[in-house]
Design a protein around this motif. Structure first.
Motif, PDB file in Angstrom:
ATOM      1  N   GLU A 171       0.586  -1.294   0.034  1.00 49.40           N
ATOM      2  CA  GLU A 171       0.021   0.159  -0.054  1.00 49.40           C
ATOM      3  C   GLU A 171       0.858   1.261  -0.094  1.00 49.40           C
ATOM      4  OE1 GLU A 171      -3.048   0.111   2.980  1.00 49.40           O
ATOM      5  OE2 GLU A 171      -4.243  -1.563   1.776  1.00 49.40           O
ATOM      6  N   ASP A 172       0.838   1.806  -1.166  1.00 48.10           N
ATOM      7  CA  ASP A 172       1.840   3.127  -1.339  1.00 48.10           C
ATOM      8  C   ASP A 172       1.243   3.870  -2.481  1.00 48.10           C
ATOM      9  OD1 ASP A 172       3.688   5.018  -0.926  1.00 48.10           O
ATOM     10  OD2 ASP A 172       5.308   3.576  -1.042  1.00 48.10           O
ATOM     11  N   GLU A 173       1.468   5.041  -2.462  1.00 45.86           N
ATOM     12  CA  GLU A 173       1.204   5.842  -4.032  1.00 45.86           C
ATOM     13  C   GLU A 173       2.273   6.326  -4.813  1.00 45.86           C
ATOM     14  OE1 GLU A 173      -1.813   9.716  -5.184  1.00 45.86           O
ATOM     15  OE2 GLU A 173      -1.488   9.145  -3.141  1.00 45.86           O
ATOM     16  N   LYS A 201       5.225   7.344  -1.508  1.00 45.00           N
ATOM     17  CA  LYS A 201       5.052   8.271  -0.569  1.00 45.00           C
ATOM     18  C   LYS A 201       6.021   7.817   0.763  1.00 45.00           C
ATOM     19  CE  LYS A 201       0.695  10.867  -1.118  1.00 45.00           C
ATOM     20  NZ  LYS A 201      -0.436  11.164  -0.719  1.00 45.00           N
ATOM     21  N   ASN A 202       5.968   6.442   0.702  1.00 42.03           N
ATOM     22  CA  ASN A 202       6.532   5.575   1.915  1.00 42.03           C
ATOM     23  C   ASN A 202       7.900   5.083   1.558  1.00 42.03           C
ATOM     24  OD1 ASN A 202       3.981   6.147   3.295  1.00 42.03           O
ATOM     25  ND2 ASN A 202       3.467   4.228   2.476  1.00 42.03           N
ATOM     26  N   LYS A 203       8.176   4.651   0.240  1.00 34.57           N
ATOM     27  CA  LYS A 203       9.269   3.938  -0.099  1.00 34.57           C
ATOM     28  C   LYS A 203       9.764   4.275  -1.526  1.00 34.57           C
ATOM     29  CE  LYS A 203       9.671   0.384   3.255  1.00 34.57           C
ATOM     30  NZ  LYS A 203       9.734  -1.056   3.248  1.00 34.57           N
ATOM     31  N   THR A 204      10.821   3.847  -1.743  1.00 33.33           N
ATOM     32  CA  THR A 204      11.346   3.807  -3.372  1.00 33.33           C
ATOM     33  C   THR A 204      11.357   2.286  -3.684  1.00 33.33           C
ATOM     34  OG1 THR A 204      12.560   5.896  -3.227  1.00 33.33           O
ATOM     35  CG2 THR A 204      13.225   4.336  -5.192  1.00 33.33           C
ATOM     36  N   TYR A 205      11.022   2.086  -4.870  1.00 38.70           N
ATOM     37  CA  TYR A 205      10.896   0.412  -5.330  1.00 38.70           C
ATOM     38  C   TYR A 205      11.587   0.217  -6.814  1.00 38.70           C
ATOM     39  CZ  TYR A 205       7.196   1.015  -1.991  1.00 38.70           C
ATOM     40  OH  TYR A 205       6.467   1.382  -0.762  1.00 38.70           O
TER      41      TYR A 205
END
Length: 380
Positions: free
Chosen positions: A115-117, A131-135
């Motif tokens: 769950e991230d945007e 918004k939370n991490k880099t993938y």
């Protein structure tokens, strides 16, 4: 914070993203490859109904809420009863689809739901910024609509916008085995607007008022049109609204596919998978995913040959006519359903026709406005 590296990352857990994930899960070719599905929320909603036509049995039959073998088209100049054979018109709900898809994907250790945007995907570093991490991933399947779509005025934009009531009436008013594809008897101010009905019993149905217009409208307009239709044409003054549906679907010739590359494949609405001239997407999504899987296994770029150029041209011309002469929609669709068989219509909309079959459809729809739009869209 840098997250793990995934083989594939699917940005968006909607219809296209989850259909793709299901096909990857079921194919042994992709077994052992770590795949992330990234979406702001995986909360299951009850806000959509998807319909499609197909011949015989299909992959989704266990999820089907209802299906019909007969339909009708009604306008002020036509009243066509449609025998759909060898097709059926099938309906499923977003709730049933998402519950099934998430449960099936959850059985595989190869998938992770995040769950991230995502705000940006860098095609050089292959990093998706959330918004939370880099993938990181070796390939991204991205369902986000490009910002250029909203910013450009160079391409035709028609909006299929609608509101539907799921109603229960006191008296029997519906023909259970026949759905209504389009009923133009109640139109809004010279626009292409119509009523669409999916009956579940003699007393229950989804009654939807739909616009194909270059403009949007206020909430009150949908309600007024729905109430007027139910009272005047269904002749039912006593009914209960059990659920409502509302949405806006882009019908456009915007070149979404130009954003595809060997590292990023646009999917769903953001990939141009909504049929420009109809707004239908469910079966086009299924077909495009089959092609993507075939391409990957053959060593090709995933988006290779997803689109056939001639249908893009046909849709662009039709949309330009609707944008300039929105009052002509009833006339055009009346010709379409009066002068062609259901099998010819569905094959054309499924983009499975020969050029000679295309010409038959075009001659059946002939109007000088199509010639004007052809030269407006394609200047040689």
């Amino acid at each position: 914070m840098l997250g793990p590296v995934y083989f594939y990352a699917i940005v968006g857990g909607g219809l296209a993203g989850l259909q793709l994930a299901l096909r990857l899960k079921d194919d042994v070719f992709f077994k052992g490859k770590k795949i992330a599905i990234i979406d702001p929320s995986f909360k299951i909603t009850k806000d959509k109904t998807w319909c499609f036509w197909e011949k015989g049995h299909g992959r989704w039959d266990a999820l089907i809420t209802a299906e019909w073998q007969k339909g009708k088209f009604i306008s002020t100049i036509a009243n066509e009863h449609l025998d759909l054979a060898p097709y059926s018109y099938k309906m499923l709900t977003s709730e049933d689809f998402f519950e099934y898809a998430l449960a099936e994907i959850g059985k595989s250790k190869d998938f992770i739901l995040i769950e991230d945007e995502i705000s940006e995907i860098d095609p050089v570093t292959m990093k998706a910024i959330g918004k939370n991490k880099t993938y990181n991933a070796t390939h991204f399947f991205d369902s986000r609509i490009p910002s250029a779509y909203y910013e450009t005025n160079e391409h035709t934009k028609i909006y299929q916008h609608f509101k539907g009531y799921h109603i229960k009436s006191e008296s029997p008013v519906f023909t259970t085995n026949q759905f209504t594809m389009m009923d133009f008897r109640l139109r809004y101010k010279n626009s292409t607007s119509f009523t669409y009905i999916l009956p579940f019993s003699e007393n229950e149905a989804l009654v939807e008022y739909t616009f194909f217009t270059p403009f949007l409208t206020e909430e009150t307009i949908y309600n007024e049109q729905l109430q007027h239709y139910i009272s005047t044409y269904l002749k039912s003054d006593y009914y209960e609204i059990t659920k409502e549906e509302q949405g806006v679907i882009p019908m456009t010739d915007f070149p979404f596919d130009k954003n595809n590359s060997d590292k990023i494949t646009k999917i769903g609405t953001g990939g141009g998978w909504v049929k420009g001239s109809t707004g239908y997407a469910f079966k086009h999504t299924e077909k495009n995913i089959s092609k993507i899987i075939e391409n990957i296994k053959s060593g090709h770029e995933p988006s290779k040959d997803l689109f056939r150029k001639k249908y893009k041209i046909y849709d662009a011309i039709f949309l330009d006519v609707l944008a300039r002469r929105n009052d002509k929609g009833e006339q055009i669709f009346s010709k379409f359903y009066r002068k062609n068989s259901v099998e010819e219509i569905f094959a054309y909309l499924d983009e499975e026709t020969s050029f000679s079959e295309d010409l038959k459809i075009m001659f059946s729809l002939f109007d000088p406005e199509f010639i004007i739009s052809f030269f407006r869209k394609f200047r040689f």
